[in-house]
Every structure is written in C-alpha cells, then in structure tokens.
Design a protein around this motif. Structure first.
Motif, PDB file in Angstrom:
ATOM      1  N   PHE A 165       0.834  -1.211   0.000  1.00  0.00           N
ATOM      2  CA  PHE A 165       0.000   0.000   0.000  1.00  0.00           C
ATOM      3  C   PHE A 165       0.874   1.270   0.000  1.00  0.00           C
ATOM      4  O   PHE A 165       0.657   2.188  -0.793  1.00  0.00           O
ATOM      5  CB  PHE A 165      -0.934  -0.029   1.217  1.00  0.00           C
ATOM      6  CG  PHE A 165      -1.853   1.145   1.290  1.00  0.00           C
ATOM      7  CD1 PHE A 165      -2.804   1.368   0.307  1.00  0.00           C
ATOM      8  CD2 PHE A 165      -1.761   2.056   2.334  1.00  0.00           C
ATOM      9  CE1 PHE A 165      -3.662   2.472   0.362  1.00  0.00           C
ATOM     10  CE2 PHE A 165      -2.608   3.155   2.401  1.00  0.00           C
ATOM     11  CZ  PHE A 165      -3.556   3.360   1.415  1.00  0.00           C
ATOM     12  N   PHE A 216      -0.396   2.891 -10.394  1.00  0.00           N
ATOM     13  CA  PHE A 216      -1.493   2.648  -9.449  1.00  0.00           C
ATOM     14  C   PHE A 216      -2.041   1.217  -9.607  1.00  0.00           C
ATOM     15  O   PHE A 216      -2.468   0.579  -8.641  1.00  0.00           O
ATOM     16  CB  PHE A 216      -2.583   3.684  -9.713  1.00  0.00           C
ATOM     17  CG  PHE A 216      -3.594   3.888  -8.619  1.00  0.00           C
ATOM     18  CD1 PHE A 216      -3.671   3.039  -7.523  1.00  0.00           C
ATOM     19  CD2 PHE A 216      -4.485   4.955  -8.686  1.00  0.00           C
ATOM     20  CE1 PHE A 216      -4.618   3.249  -6.523  1.00  0.00           C
ATOM     21  CE2 PHE A 216      -5.426   5.160  -7.698  1.00  0.00           C
ATOM     22  CZ  PHE A 216      -5.502   4.299  -6.616  1.00  0.00           C
ATOM     23  N   SER A 265      -4.170   9.994   4.510  1.00  0.00           N
ATOM     24  CA  SER A 265      -4.861   9.687   3.255  1.00  0.00           C
ATOM     25  C   SER A 265      -4.035  10.278   2.127  1.00  0.00           C
ATOM     26  O   SER A 265      -3.387  11.319   2.292  1.00  0.00           O
ATOM     27  CB  SER A 265      -6.239  10.346   3.287  1.00  0.00           C
ATOM     28  OG  SER A 265      -6.768  10.500   1.996  1.00  0.00           O
ATOM     29  N   ALA A 266      -4.081   9.615   0.945  1.00  0.00           N
ATOM     30  CA  ALA A 266      -3.361  10.194  -0.193  1.00  0.00           C
ATOM     31  C   ALA A 266      -4.060  11.452  -0.712  1.00  0.00           C
ATOM     32  O   ALA A 266      -3.559  12.100  -1.630  1.00  0.00           O
ATOM     33  CB  ALA A 266      -3.198   9.164  -1.301  1.00  0.00           C
ATOM     34  N   ALA A 267      -5.208  11.815  -0.101  1.00  0.00           N
ATOM     35  CA  ALA A 267      -5.800  13.130  -0.399  1.00  0.00           C
ATOM     36  C   ALA A 267      -4.829  14.228   0.069  1.00  0.00           C
ATOM     37  O   ALA A 267      -4.953  15.389  -0.323  1.00  0.00           O
ATOM     38  CB  ALA A 267      -7.142  13.262   0.296  1.00  0.00           C
ATOM     39  N   LEU A 272      -1.777  15.656  -7.080  1.00  0.00           N
ATOM     40  CA  LEU A 272      -3.040  15.904  -7.787  1.00  0.00           C
ATOM     41  C   LEU A 272      -3.558  17.315  -7.514  1.00  0.00           C
ATOM     42  O   LEU A 272      -4.178  17.935  -8.378  1.00  0.00           O
ATOM     43  CB  LEU A 272      -4.086  14.852  -7.433  1.00  0.00           C
ATOM     44  CG  LEU A 272      -3.860  13.457  -8.010  1.00  0.00           C
ATOM     45  CD1 LEU A 272      -5.084  12.589  -7.854  1.00  0.00           C
ATOM     46  CD2 LEU A 272      -3.446  13.448  -9.454  1.00  0.00           C
ATOM     47  N   ARG A 342      -8.977   9.522 -11.877  1.00  0.00           N
ATOM     48  CA  ARG A 342      -9.941   9.572 -10.755  1.00  0.00           C
ATOM     49  C   ARG A 342     -10.964   8.441 -10.865  1.00  0.00           C
ATOM     50  O   ARG A 342     -11.408   7.906  -9.852  1.00  0.00           O
ATOM     51  CB  ARG A 342     -10.611  10.955 -10.697  1.00  0.00           C
ATOM     52  CG  ARG A 342      -9.629  12.014 -10.203  1.00  0.00           C
ATOM     53  CD  ARG A 342     -10.280  13.284  -9.699  1.00  0.00           C
ATOM     54  NE  ARG A 342      -9.428  13.938  -8.718  1.00  0.00           N
ATOM     55  CZ  ARG A 342      -8.893  15.156  -8.862  1.00  0.00           C
ATOM     56  NH1 ARG A 342      -9.136  15.871  -9.947  1.00  0.00           N
ATOM     57  NH2 ARG A 342      -8.135  15.653  -7.912  1.00  0.00           N
ATOM     58  N   HIS A 345      -9.291   5.438  -9.560  1.00  0.00           N
ATOM     59  CA  HIS A 345      -9.234   5.553  -8.102  1.00  0.00           C
ATOM     60  C   HIS A 345     -10.578   5.159  -7.485  1.00  0.00           C
ATOM     61  O   HIS A 345     -10.635   4.406  -6.502  1.00  0.00           O
ATOM     62  CB  HIS A 345      -8.836   6.991  -7.752  1.00  0.00           C
ATOM     63  CG  HIS A 345      -8.711   7.253  -6.284  1.00  0.00           C
ATOM     64  ND1 HIS A 345      -9.691   7.868  -5.564  1.00  0.00           N
ATOM     65  CD2 HIS A 345      -7.719   6.957  -5.396  1.00  0.00           C
ATOM     66  CE1 HIS A 345      -9.305   7.961  -4.294  1.00  0.00           C
ATOM     67  NE2 HIS A 345      -8.117   7.414  -4.167  1.00  0.00           N
ATOM     68  N   VAL A 349     -11.232   2.212  -4.849  1.00  0.00           N
ATOM     69  CA  VAL A 349     -11.849   2.421  -3.534  1.00  0.00           C
ATOM     70  C   VAL A 349     -13.064   1.499  -3.384  1.00  0.00           C
ATOM     71  O   VAL A 349     -13.318   0.949  -2.310  1.00  0.00           O
ATOM     72  CB  VAL A 349     -12.228   3.913  -3.349  1.00  0.00           C
ATOM     73  CG1 VAL A 349     -13.012   4.125  -2.064  1.00  0.00           C
ATOM     74  CG2 VAL A 349     -10.963   4.771  -3.328  1.00  0.00           C
ATOM     75  N   GLY A 388     -13.901   7.564   4.584  1.00  0.00           N
ATOM     76  CA  GLY A 388     -12.476   7.421   4.317  1.00  0.00           C
ATOM     77  C   GLY A 388     -11.719   7.656   5.608  1.00  0.00           C
ATOM     78  O   GLY A 388     -12.297   8.150   6.585  1.00  0.00           O
ATOM     79  N   GLY A 390      -9.583   9.809   6.105  1.00  0.00           N
ATOM     80  CA  GLY A 390      -9.555  11.250   6.326  1.00  0.00           C
ATOM     81  C   GLY A 390     -10.890  11.748   6.869  1.00  0.00           C
ATOM     82  O   GLY A 390     -11.035  12.913   7.206  1.00  0.00           O
ATOM     83  N   GLY A 391     -11.891  10.884   6.889  1.00  0.00           N
ATOM     84  CA  GLY A 391     -13.165  11.249   7.503  1.00  0.00           C
ATOM     85  C   GLY A 391     -14.259  11.610   6.505  1.00  0.00           C
ATOM     86  O   GLY A 391     -15.350  12.010   6.882  1.00  0.00           O
ATOM     87  N   SER A 392     -13.995  11.458   5.210  1.00  0.00           N
ATOM     88  CA  SER A 392     -15.005  11.896   4.235  1.00  0.00           C
ATOM     89  C   SER A 392     -16.026  10.788   3.956  1.00  0.00           C
ATOM     90  O   SER A 392     -15.768   9.613   4.169  1.00  0.00           O
ATOM     91  CB  SER A 392     -14.307  12.265   2.935  1.00  0.00           C
ATOM     92  OG  SER A 392     -13.701  11.137   2.368  1.00  0.00           O
ATOM     93  N   VAL A 401     -15.618  15.126  -6.923  1.00  0.00           N
ATOM     94  CA  VAL A 401     -14.290  15.623  -7.313  1.00  0.00           C
ATOM     95  C   VAL A 401     -14.018  15.268  -8.779  1.00  0.00           C
ATOM     96  O   VAL A 401     -13.523  16.084  -9.569  1.00  0.00           O
ATOM     97  CB  VAL A 401     -13.208  15.038  -6.369  1.00  0.00           C
ATOM     98  CG1 VAL A 401     -11.815  15.375  -6.846  1.00  0.00           C
ATOM     99  CG2 VAL A 401     -13.408  15.545  -4.955  1.00  0.00           C
TER     100      VAL A 401
END
Ligand code: HEM
Length: 438
Positions: A165, A216, A265-267, A272, A342, A345, A349, A388, A390-392, A401
């Motif tokens: 990962f 990826f 998170s990769a956010a 990007l 995206r 991605h 996910v 996620g 990150g909390g989303s 997005v």
C-alpha cells in the motif's frame, strides 16, 4: 523539457519549495536512524507490528522516557522523528481496535510529537508525507526504484499488504514527477506567450498522469482488499469526524482540551492538487472544504507550491484565448487523463472499501464459522464503513471531485465556436464521457 537558455527569467523553481528534480515531493534518501539518544523511540518503532499484535505497545509507551527534542537538528532528523512518533501514536490509539480507544496520549509521546510537529509545520498525527514520502529505502542503493528493490523503514500490522500500500503509492508519486516539473514550463510558456512551449509541457503532464495510473494498477497486485479493509485501515484513521472517538484526543502535557485531526490519506498528496490548480479545476462545497483542509496536512513548502501555481495567470484562459488546435488538444488530454485517473481511483476504492464494507455487514448478520480472511473483514471497524480515513463520505465525495474535473473541459464549453474540433479531439471528448463510471 529544458528551457534554460531560451528564457532566462524563471518565475519559480522547484528547489525553493523543497521539491526534488528527481523525486518530486518524495524525500530523497530519507534517514533510517536517529542519534543514539533516541534509541528508546527507535527500539519501539522498529517492532510496532509485533507490539501491537501482542497488545503490549501501550505498556511499552507508558514506560518510555520523556526525551528532549532539541537534539534533533536537521530537517531529515525531524522528518524521521515525525514518522516514528506519529506511527507510535496510531499504534497506541488503535491497538485494541475501535472499541477500546483511549482519550489521552501519554506525555512521553504527545510532548515530543507536538514539538517536532510544530517545528515542521505539520499536524501531530500520521500523514501521507510520513508513511509514503519519507518511509522508504532501496535494498540495493544502485538498483532501480522498483517494488522488488524498495522497502519500508517502518511499518504497521498488515504484512506484505501494508508494504504494498505505501510503496505502490510511492511509485505513483514518482511517476508524476515529469509532469510536476513541466508545470514550471507551462507557467513560463504562458509568461512568454509561447504556445509551442505550453503545448509540449502539457503533453508531458498528460503522459505523467497516465504513468501514475499505470503505477497505481500495481495496488491490485500487491494489496489484498480484505487485509487492507480489515487490518490496515484503522491504523490510518484519525480523531476528527470519527464516531469511535467523538471527543478527539487529549495530548497530555500539551493542552487539556482534546484536539481533532484527520487520518492519513493520499488526499494529502500534493501532486493531484498541483494538477488541479494548473488546469483550473474548482472544488466547491464540502468536497472543496475537505481538500483545502488536506493542504494543512502537507509539508508547508509543498502547500506553498500549490498556492503559487494558482497565483500565476490562468492556463485555461490562455488556452481559450489562443484558440490553437494543438494547444487545446494538449489541454483536453490532460483533463481526460485526470478524469481517467480519478475513475480508476473510484474503482479501486470500491474494491478496497465499499465491497468489503457490505461484506462485513452481511458477515456480522450471519455468524457461522468462517475463514481467517472473512474474519478479518467481519472484525473491521464499523465506524469507518461509510467513511475514508480522512473522515469523508467516500464515494459521493470522490464522484463530485471527478465531475468537477470534467467540468473544466474546454471542448464542452466552447462547443466548436472558438476551437475547431478535429477527429482526435472529438475522440478525447467521447472518451471522457465514457470514462464516467456513473
Ligand atoms: C487501495 C488504495 C487506495 C484507497 C483505498 C484510497 C482511498 C481513498 C479514500 C477513502 C479517499 C477519500 C478521502 C479520505 O477520507 O481519505 C481518497 C482520496 C484521495 N486519494 Fe486515495 N486511495 C487509495 C490510493 C490512492 C493513491 C495511490 C493515490 C495517489 C496518490 C490516491 C490519491 C487520492 C487523492 C488525490 C484523494 C482526494 C480526492 C481526489 O483528489 O480525487 N489514493 N482515497
């Protein structure tokens, strides 16, 4: 593309933003040890998976001495200290899963973590810049930058999948480097009104985004979805918008009031964000707010680089103004590739989170005997099912997005008035609409 010599006045350089010519945002050759004084930290950090699995990490941290941080002198030492302390923090908080969390981080960990974080301008939690950008070494220093020749400095439970990962994400970052460098050529080209230069640079950007997608794809080879969902994910989770830690976390000896931070998170990857700024993608509403917040989880020079891109004249306006077929084509290809990335991605996910999450719900409802793999999924944290790290709220967010990326397409706006559509342009446009998964 080498523009040196042609135009002498360069508006910005990568070096001033701590970005490497060879590695982009990746930290070149991260340190793998701290001065001897910090041995108590390193001794724990190096065996984190074992300590977590034997439920003894919390005890080891309670017995850890409170060390001074002023002996950490260089940026590289501070970077490694952030990785070490924030990894221990994740292990400490999540050692017993989502049910037996803690509300306080002991001072032997919280005080040095907050001091180091403050010096680096980073939050006191594990971030993408720790786990991915500064957590690697080559087995053979003269060998290639490949999965076979790379290893992690520090790791978490999850065995080969956790290695996969972080390292695949590192390879995605690396694949983007030529595109990152070309951002300067785009800015320079606009500055000198040089259409050919901007076109060439955009070709490099679109190729780089495609290479990122190719890298990826390795995720599916190296990371097992049930291990990712059932084991790895919780250790990346934060204490903001997380129902299993609604109050946040008290950092003992730093502040009495609990603090809230998003998980890794990769956010938080700058790459990007850079392409979005360059192309003029506008993220609005709650998804825009989340992505803006993620910039506070990046090393400050990288965040400033993103902000600097947006301070230059707009690429999209330049492309519209020039109404040049080749330039418009190059711009559209960048947009199409970013939408494609995206979409890939989103599919990933779905495989690594959405599908295991619905499987976990089924398995909990149906309690008969099961394999180890299914058991890992069943025991996965329920608080993160729809979110996620990150909390989303994941899929809606990612689709928003993606759709905001599609909206910057020039062909769709001008619809042939200013720019003549040639066949390949129409193909790109068709490809963009077909790539939309829903
Ligand atoms: C198994 C692999 C992956 C999974 C399960 C995954 C999961 C997620 C999730 C859940 C989010 C939503 C934000 C959050 O709450 O954290 C997200 C956002 C994001 N991820 Fe990933 N991710 C993966 C790999 C990657 C990789 C390799 C990259 C490339 C650097 C990446 C880049 C991003 C970006 C840039 C965002 C923000 C949304 C966007 O700009 O489209 N992710 N990811």
């Amino acid at each position: 593309m080498d523009t040196k010599g042609k135009y002498t006045e360069t508006p910005m350089s990568l070096k001033q933003f701590h970005i490497s010519e060879d590695y982009g945002f990746i930290l070149p050759e991260p340190l793998n040890d701290l001065p001897l004084y910090y041995k108590p930290w390193m001794d724990i950090a190096r065996i984190m998976p074992e300590l977590i699995c034997s439920h003894s990490l919390r005890l080891r941290i309670h017995n850890m001495p409170l060390l001074e941080t002023h002996l950490l002198r260089t940026h590289r030492e501070l970077g490694l200290a952030h990785l070490v302390l924030s990894m221990m923090t994740m292990g400490y908080v999540w050692q017993e899963g989502e049910r037996e969390t803690v509300n306080m981080l002991p001072r032997s960990l919280s005080v040095p973590l907050c001091e180091v974080s403050q010096r680096l301008g980073l939050p006191p939690i594990l971030i993408h810049a720790d786990t991915v950008l500064a957590n690697w070494r080559k087995r053979d220093p003269d060998g290639p930058f490949s999965m076979e020749n790379l290893e992690l400095l520090l790791t978490l439970p999850g065995g080969e999948s956790v290695r996969g990962f972080f390292l695949v994400t590192l390879l995605v970052e690396l694949a983007g480097v030529p595109g990152l460098k070309s951002i300067l050529d785009v800015i320079n080209g606009i500055h000198y009104n040089d259409v050919a230069m901007v076109t060439k640079a955009l070709d490099v950007v679109s190729q780089a985004i495609d290479s990122m997608k190719q890298a990826f794809k390795l995720m599916h080879e190296y990371v097992d979805p049930s291990i990712f969902y059932g084991i790895i994910r919780i250790y990346l989770s934060g204490w903001k918008d997380n129902p299993s830690m609604p109050e946040g976390l008290v950092y003992e000896g730093v502040q009495e009031k609990p603090m809230e931070f998003s998980g890794g998170s990769a956010a938080q990857s700058s790459i990007l964000h850079c392409f979005d700024e360059l192309l003029g993608v506008q993220h609005e509403g709650s998804s825009g707010a989340f992505l803006r917040r993620m910039k506070d989880y990046m090393p400050p020079p990288h965040k400033h680089f993103i902000e600097n891109i947006s301070s230059h004249p707009s690429l999209r306006s330049f492309v519209l103004q020039q109404a040049d077929e080749g330039l418009t084509h190059a711009f559209e290809l960048c947009v199409a590739r970013l939408v494609d990335f995206r979409n890939f991605h989103i599919n990933t996910v779905t495989r690594y989170i959405t599908i295991p999450a619905s499987r976990a719900k089924q398995l909990r409802a149906n309690k008969q005997g099961m394999t180890e793999e299914l058991d890992a999924i069943r025991r996965a944290p329920t608080a993160l099912e729809e979110r996620g790290t990150g909390g989303s709220g994941i899929i809606t967010f990612l689709k928003t997005v993606r759709d905001e990326t599609k909206e910057i397409s020039i062909v769709q706006c001008t619809n042939g008035n200013q720019v003549l559509l040639d066949r390949s342009m129409a193909e790109i446009q068709k490809a963009v609409s077909e790539l939309t998964t829903e």
